[in-house]
Design a protein around this motif. Sequence first.
Motif, PDB file in Angstrom:
ATOM      1  N   ARG A 297      -8.130  -2.954   3.135  1.00 51.66           N
ATOM      2  CA  ARG A 297      -8.074  -3.856   1.995  1.00 51.66           C
ATOM      3  C   ARG A 297      -6.956  -4.882   2.160  1.00 51.66           C
ATOM      4  O   ARG A 297      -5.970  -4.632   2.851  1.00 51.66           O
ATOM      5  CB  ARG A 297      -7.827  -3.053   0.714  1.00 51.66           C
TER       6      ARG A 297
ATOM      7  N   TRP B 123       0.819  -1.220   0.000  1.00 52.25           N
ATOM      8  CA  TRP B 123       0.000   0.000   0.000  1.00 52.25           C
ATOM      9  C   TRP B 123       0.858   1.278   0.000  1.00 52.25           C
ATOM     10  O   TRP B 123       0.331   2.362  -0.158  1.00 52.25           O
ATOM     11  CB  TRP B 123      -0.932   0.012   1.208  1.00 52.25           C
TER      12      TRP B 123
ATOM     13  N   THR C 222      -3.829  -7.012   6.357  1.00 54.72           N
ATOM     14  CA  THR C 222      -4.791  -5.980   6.013  1.00 54.72           C
ATOM     15  C   THR C 222      -4.104  -4.626   6.036  1.00 54.72           C
ATOM     16  O   THR C 222      -3.412  -4.291   7.005  1.00 54.72           O
ATOM     17  CB  THR C 222      -5.973  -5.999   6.994  1.00 54.72           C
TER      18      THR C 222
END
Length: 211
Positions: A195, A150, A190
């Motif tokens: 997500r 991320w 996570t």
Amino acid sequence: MSDAPTSDEEFWDTRYRQSDQIWSGNPNAVLVREVTGLEPGSALDLGCGEGADAIWLARRGWRVTAVDISQVALDRAARYAAEADVAGRIDWQRHDLGVSFPAGAFDLVSAHFLHSHGDMPRERILRTAASAVVPGGVLLVVGHAGHPSWEHDPDSGVRLPTPEEVLEALELPDGQWEVLLSEEHQRSQTGPDGRPATRTDNTLKVRRLVG
């Protein structure tokens, strides 16, 4: 311990104060996998945080010296250890490992995710950690090998070495150590947005053959 306050100490104390609990409370999975089956003895947990690894070790008969730079984390960890009825098996010590290192020799030295945004001399600390392992003992180093999926603009100030680079930086004398495990592995977790995400970690496990 009475090390003078440092910016790293202030950073981590502030981070721990932001939440009643930062980490899951579960021991690191690699620690459980790689230490299960070892004869309990003396253990050193570097960067112990809220104490999950140290408490897991103590429950299995290890005598643990658990170290962190944050007194906030150590106080929290000591409370959890008391609740788990293992307080008498863990010696909590505050160290800025770039400045001071716990005394003693250990059957197991464990360093999980010993990363910092400051100027922590990680390679020197890990060499000192290796020197604290008794003959027949194990050094277990687990770290991030890459930034999480991320993070599209990761902090370039935090170096994330491969397990081969960790081994090379330890400068272990030839013939005195045995490499038991050197690997990278990807795990799912996570992300901050909720997500599914992935992260690559690495593990180095070495055994000291002679003193």
